[in-house]
Motif scaffolding. Structure first.
Motif, PDB file in Angstrom:
ATOM      1  N   LYS A  21       0.833  -1.207   0.000  1.00  0.00           N
ATOM      2  CA  LYS A  21       0.000   0.000   0.000  1.00  0.00           C
ATOM      3  C   LYS A  21       0.861   1.249   0.000  1.00  0.00           C
ATOM      4  O   LYS A  21       0.604   2.202  -0.748  1.00  0.00           O
ATOM      5  CB  LYS A  21      -0.918   0.007   1.229  1.00  0.00           C
ATOM      6  N   GLN A  22       1.880   1.251   0.836  1.00  0.00           N
ATOM      7  CA  GLN A  22       2.756   2.415   0.906  1.00  0.00           C
ATOM      8  C   GLN A  22       3.537   2.588  -0.384  1.00  0.00           C
ATOM      9  O   GLN A  22       3.763   3.711  -0.863  1.00  0.00           O
ATOM     10  CB  GLN A  22       3.717   2.276   2.099  1.00  0.00           C
ATOM     11  N   MET A  23       3.941   1.471  -0.986  1.00  0.00           N
ATOM     12  CA  MET A  23       4.686   1.545  -2.233  1.00  0.00           C
ATOM     13  C   MET A  23       3.830   2.166  -3.338  1.00  0.00           C
ATOM     14  O   MET A  23       4.324   2.980  -4.136  1.00  0.00           O
ATOM     15  CB  MET A  23       5.163   0.153  -2.652  1.00  0.00           C
ATOM     16  N   ALA A  24       2.555   1.792  -3.408  1.00  0.00           N
ATOM     17  CA  ALA A  24       1.662   2.363  -4.418  1.00  0.00           C
ATOM     18  C   ALA A  24       1.554   3.877  -4.248  1.00  0.00           C
ATOM     19  O   ALA A  24       1.600   4.637  -5.226  1.00  0.00           O
ATOM     20  CB  ALA A  24       0.282   1.714  -4.327  1.00  0.00           C
ATOM     21  N   LYS A  25       1.429   4.333  -3.003  1.00  0.00           N
ATOM     22  CA  LYS A  25       1.334   5.767  -2.738  1.00  0.00           C
ATOM     23  C   LYS A  25       2.611   6.492  -3.130  1.00  0.00           C
ATOM     24  O   LYS A  25       2.587   7.573  -3.731  1.00  0.00           O
ATOM     25  CB  LYS A  25       1.040   6.004  -1.253  1.00  0.00           C
ATOM     26  N   MET A  26       3.754   5.897  -2.787  1.00  0.00           N
ATOM     27  CA  MET A  26       5.023   6.552  -3.059  1.00  0.00           C
ATOM     28  C   MET A  26       5.342   6.567  -4.559  1.00  0.00           C
ATOM     29  O   MET A  26       5.903   7.533  -5.075  1.00  0.00           O
ATOM     30  CB  MET A  26       6.136   5.865  -2.272  1.00  0.00           C
ATOM     31  N   LEU A  27       4.934   5.509  -5.254  1.00  0.00           N
ATOM     32  CA  LEU A  27       5.109   5.497  -6.706  1.00  0.00           C
ATOM     33  C   LEU A  27       4.303   6.618  -7.352  1.00  0.00           C
ATOM     34  O   LEU A  27       4.779   7.310  -8.247  1.00  0.00           O
ATOM     35  CB  LEU A  27       4.659   4.150  -7.280  1.00  0.00           C
ATOM     36  N   ALA A  28       3.057   6.778  -6.896  1.00  0.00           N
ATOM     37  CA  ALA A  28       2.202   7.833  -7.448  1.00  0.00           C
ATOM     38  C   ALA A  28       2.791   9.213  -7.169  1.00  0.00           C
ATOM     39  O   ALA A  28       2.781  10.097  -8.030  1.00  0.00           O
ATOM     40  CB  ALA A  28       0.790   7.722  -6.867  1.00  0.00           C
ATOM     41  N   ALA A  29       3.296   9.400  -5.962  1.00  0.00           N
ATOM     42  CA  ALA A  29       3.861  10.697  -5.595  1.00  0.00           C
ATOM     43  C   ALA A  29       5.130  11.004  -6.381  1.00  0.00           C
ATOM     44  O   ALA A  29       5.377  12.142  -6.786  1.00  0.00           O
ATOM     45  CB  ALA A  29       4.149  10.727  -4.096  1.00  0.00           C
ATOM     46  N   ASN A  30       5.938   9.985  -6.651  1.00  0.00           N
ATOM     47  CA  ASN A  30       7.216  10.193  -7.323  1.00  0.00           C
ATOM     48  C   ASN A  30       7.099  10.296  -8.840  1.00  0.00           C
ATOM     49  O   ASN A  30       7.949  10.907  -9.487  1.00  0.00           O
ATOM     50  CB  ASN A  30       8.191   9.063  -6.964  1.00  0.00           C
ATOM     51  N   THR A  31       6.064   9.696  -9.409  1.00  0.00           N
ATOM     52  CA  THR A  31       5.921   9.715 -10.866  1.00  0.00           C
ATOM     53  C   THR A  31       4.864  10.701 -11.350  1.00  0.00           C
ATOM     54  O   THR A  31       4.843  11.065 -12.526  1.00  0.00           O
ATOM     55  CB  THR A  31       5.546   8.323 -11.395  1.00  0.00           C
ATOM     56  N   ASN A  32       3.937  11.105 -10.463  1.00  0.00           N
ATOM     57  CA  ASN A  32       2.792  11.940 -10.841  1.00  0.00           C
ATOM     58  C   ASN A  32       1.840  11.222 -11.798  1.00  0.00           C
ATOM     59  O   ASN A  32       1.133  11.852 -12.578  1.00  0.00           O
ATOM     60  CB  ASN A  32       3.245  13.271 -11.466  1.00  0.00           C
ATOM     61  N   TYR A  33       1.837   9.884 -11.739  1.00  0.00           N
ATOM     62  CA  TYR A  33       0.897   9.089 -12.508  1.00  0.00           C
ATOM     63  C   TYR A  33       0.061   8.246 -11.549  1.00  0.00           C
ATOM     64  O   TYR A  33       0.286   8.242 -10.336  1.00  0.00           O
ATOM     65  CB  TYR A  33       1.636   8.164 -13.487  1.00  0.00           C
ATOM     66  N   ALA A  34      -0.918   7.522 -12.086  1.00  0.00           N
ATOM     67  CA  ALA A  34      -1.698   6.583 -11.285  1.00  0.00           C
ATOM     68  C   ALA A  34      -0.932   5.263 -11.188  1.00  0.00           C
ATOM     69  O   ALA A  34      -0.225   4.877 -12.119  1.00  0.00           O
ATOM     70  CB  ALA A  34      -3.067   6.357 -11.920  1.00  0.00           C
ATOM     71  N   THR A  35      -1.078   4.568 -10.067  1.00  0.00           N
ATOM     72  CA  THR A  35      -0.325   3.332  -9.860  1.00  0.00           C
ATOM     73  C   THR A  35      -1.222   2.233  -9.315  1.00  0.00           C
ATOM     74  O   THR A  35      -2.259   2.496  -8.693  1.00  0.00           O
ATOM     75  CB  THR A  35       0.835   3.547  -8.871  1.00  0.00           C
ATOM     76  N   MET A  36      -0.809   0.989  -9.554  1.00  0.00           N
ATOM     77  CA  MET A  36      -1.486  -0.171  -8.972  1.00  0.00           C
ATOM     78  C   MET A  36      -0.433  -1.224  -8.650  1.00  0.00           C
ATOM     79  O   MET A  36       0.570  -1.360  -9.352  1.00  0.00           O
ATOM     80  CB  MET A  36      -2.523  -0.747  -9.937  1.00  0.00           C
ATOM     81  N   ILE A  37      -0.676  -1.961  -7.573  1.00  0.00           N
ATOM     82  CA  ILE A  37       0.195  -3.073  -7.193  1.00  0.00           C
ATOM     83  C   ILE A  37      -0.693  -4.209  -6.705  1.00  0.00           C
ATOM     84  O   ILE A  37      -1.553  -4.010  -5.843  1.00  0.00           O
ATOM     85  CB  ILE A  37       1.188  -2.680  -6.088  1.00  0.00           C
ATOM     86  N   SER A  38      -0.502  -5.402  -7.244  1.00  0.00           N
ATOM     87  CA  SER A  38      -1.265  -6.559  -6.762  1.00  0.00           C
ATOM     88  C   SER A  38      -0.431  -7.316  -5.740  1.00  0.00           C
ATOM     89  O   SER A  38       0.797  -7.398  -5.845  1.00  0.00           O
ATOM     90  CB  SER A  38      -1.643  -7.482  -7.922  1.00  0.00           C
ATOM     91  N   ALA A  39      -1.115  -7.853  -4.740  1.00  0.00           N
ATOM     92  CA  ALA A  39      -0.432  -8.654  -3.723  1.00  0.00           C
ATOM     93  C   ALA A  39       0.095  -9.930  -4.360  1.00  0.00           C
ATOM     94  O   ALA A  39      -0.463 -10.422  -5.343  1.00  0.00           O
ATOM     95  CB  ALA A  39      -1.397  -8.983  -2.591  1.00  0.00           C
ATOM     96  N   PRO A  40       1.183 -10.488  -3.822  1.00  0.00           N
ATOM     97  CA  PRO A  40       1.731 -11.723  -4.396  1.00  0.00           C
ATOM     98  C   PRO A  40       0.731 -12.864  -4.298  1.00  0.00           C
ATOM     99  O   PRO A  40       0.012 -13.000  -3.313  1.00  0.00           O
ATOM    100  CB  PRO A  40       2.980 -11.989  -3.547  1.00  0.00           C
ATOM    101  N   ARG A  41       0.692 -13.666  -5.341  1.00  0.00           N
ATOM    102  CA  ARG A  41      -0.273 -14.752  -5.420  1.00  0.00           C
ATOM    103  C   ARG A  41       0.424 -16.004  -5.921  1.00  0.00           C
ATOM    104  O   ARG A  41       1.202 -15.938  -6.868  1.00  0.00           O
ATOM    105  CB  ARG A  41      -1.390 -14.354  -6.380  1.00  0.00           C
ATOM    106  N   GLY A  42       0.153 -17.133  -5.285  1.00  0.00           N
ATOM    107  CA  GLY A  42       0.760 -18.394  -5.697  1.00  0.00           C
ATOM    108  C   GLY A  42      -0.282 -19.382  -6.166  1.00  0.00           C
ATOM    109  O   GLY A  42      -1.469 -19.242  -5.886  1.00  0.00           O
TER     110      GLY A  42
END
Length: 377
Positions: free
Chosen positions: A134-155
């Motif tokens: 969750k924090q990574m998605a927020k920081m990516l958005a703040a650093n790139t000025n774009y929209a971001t998404m991250i899916s949780a790891p799935r096996g």
């Protein structure tokens, strides 16, 4: 990367999709790069006079106009209005991205200062993967000025690693289930009969001896019935543990997607009109289309590394006016997830791709730290 262009012996570029019938010489390529870079910076159509100052070709405006006409005829640039400058087409963006990714191949291990700072901040936060993502998605958005998404790891077909029963109160025990990928689920069980330490140890040994290393598909009714029989009056504990295992597997099959920065799309005029903005915001809020997109990326066995979708190449219809750059990350024991950055066609591809390449490798470091800390609990 599925590059659509290959470099020719004449030091030009050939469009592989066109069967090798179309070559760009070095001069056309440099002019195309200059048009794209200028448009990425300004968002305005680019004229020949601007290009004459932008490149090191030392060409006249007339010569550049002729080359731009050729590039337009070849489909690499467009003229939105009469007497206006040119803007890149999806085909032009594709050539630019493919060439850039080839040139950046030797720089995979070079992290930008922003990403190094991001990693440090993440490691100082909570050690749970959910919080990190969750924090990574927020920081990516703040650093790139774009929209971001991250899916949780799935096996797929995750196997049980450990089941631990721990006493909380006289008639309550905590069940901790760990599966491959160090995914953990805690469940409280209320007992009908008091459970002494000796019996608690026997149940732990019974469960782990028979179930560790098995996937949910390998645990059949006959096995569960036998475990209940050996547990005697505590067969209810076995039943509740197996219900918790089944629930954990079901939860793992559902893709959790964390998004951030959807409002960043309003910063780009080409995406901010009411209809486009509304469709994009709904896509991020409802997440169904994003889930289908992530499922597609995770089921393609050969799709790894960075993927760039430009305009109509994007599988999500509501994002046909955008570019989407994704990275499939893989943690140990086959746990996979997707990181995606969504922006206008004129996004800063260089920064986005370098950021994703670095995060892919750093996620593994963060994950291992998380797993080590859980194993010490």
């Amino acid at each position: 990367m599925s590059a659509n262009k290959i470099k020719t012996a004449a030091n030009g570029w050939t469009d592989r999709k066109e069967g090798g019938s179309l070559d760009l010489d070095e001069r056309k390529l440099k002019i195309l790069q200059a048009i794209i870079r200028n448009y990425l910076e300004t968002g305005e159509p680019v004229g020949s006079r601007t290009i004459s100052k932008y490149t090191d070709l030392n060409l006249s405006s007339a010569t550049i106009r002729n080359e731009m006409s050729d590039l337009e005829e070849l489909g690499y640039i467009l003229q939105p209005h009469t007497s206006a400058g040119r803007i890149p087409s999806d085909k032009g963006y594709r050539l630019y991205v493919d060439q850039m990714m080839l040139e950046k191949e030797e720089q995979l291990n070079q992290a930008t200062q922003e990403v190094r700072e991001m990693k440090q901040m993440l490691l100082e936060r909570e050690d749970k993967m959910e919080s990190i993502l969750k924090q990574m998605a927020k920081m990516l958005a703040a650093n790139t000025n774009y929209a971001t998404m991250i899916s949780a790891p799935r096996g797929r077909g995750s196997k049980l690693k450990c089941i631990q029963l721990s006493r909380v109160e006289e008639r309550r025990i905590l069940t901790t289930i760990v599966v491959e990928g160090n995914m953990i689920k805690n469940t409280m069980i209320t007992l009908e009969e008091p459970l002494d330490d000796e019996m608690l140890l026997k149940l732990n040994i019974l469960l782990n001896t028979n179930l560790n290393g098995l996937s949910i598909e390998e645990i059949n009714l006959a096995m569960i019935s036998q475990l209940k029989q050996q547990a005697g009056i505590y067969e209810g504990v076995i039943a509740e543990v197996m219900d918790a295992v089944a629930a954990m597997v079901r939860d793992n099959e559902n893709i959790e997607i964390y998004t951030s920065g959807a409002n960043n799309i309003f910063k780009y005029p080409e995406l901010s009109d009411n209809q486009r903005a509304s469709e994009l915001i709904n896509t991020f809020e409802e997440k169904q289309l994003l889930t289908e997109f992530v499922q597609e990326t995770l089921t393609e066995e050969n799709q790894t590394g960075i993927q760039v979708y430009i305009g109509n190449e994007t599988p999500v219809k509501t994002m046909k006016d955008c570019s989407v750059v994704t990275a499939t990350y893989e943690l140990e024991e086959g746990m996979k997830g997707t990181i995606g950055i969504i922006g206008p066609r004129r996004m800063d591809y260089d920064k986005v791709i370098n950021t994703l390449k670095t995060l892919k490798s750093q996620l593994d470091t963060i994950y291992k730290k998380t797993a080590d800390e859980h194993s010490q609990l």
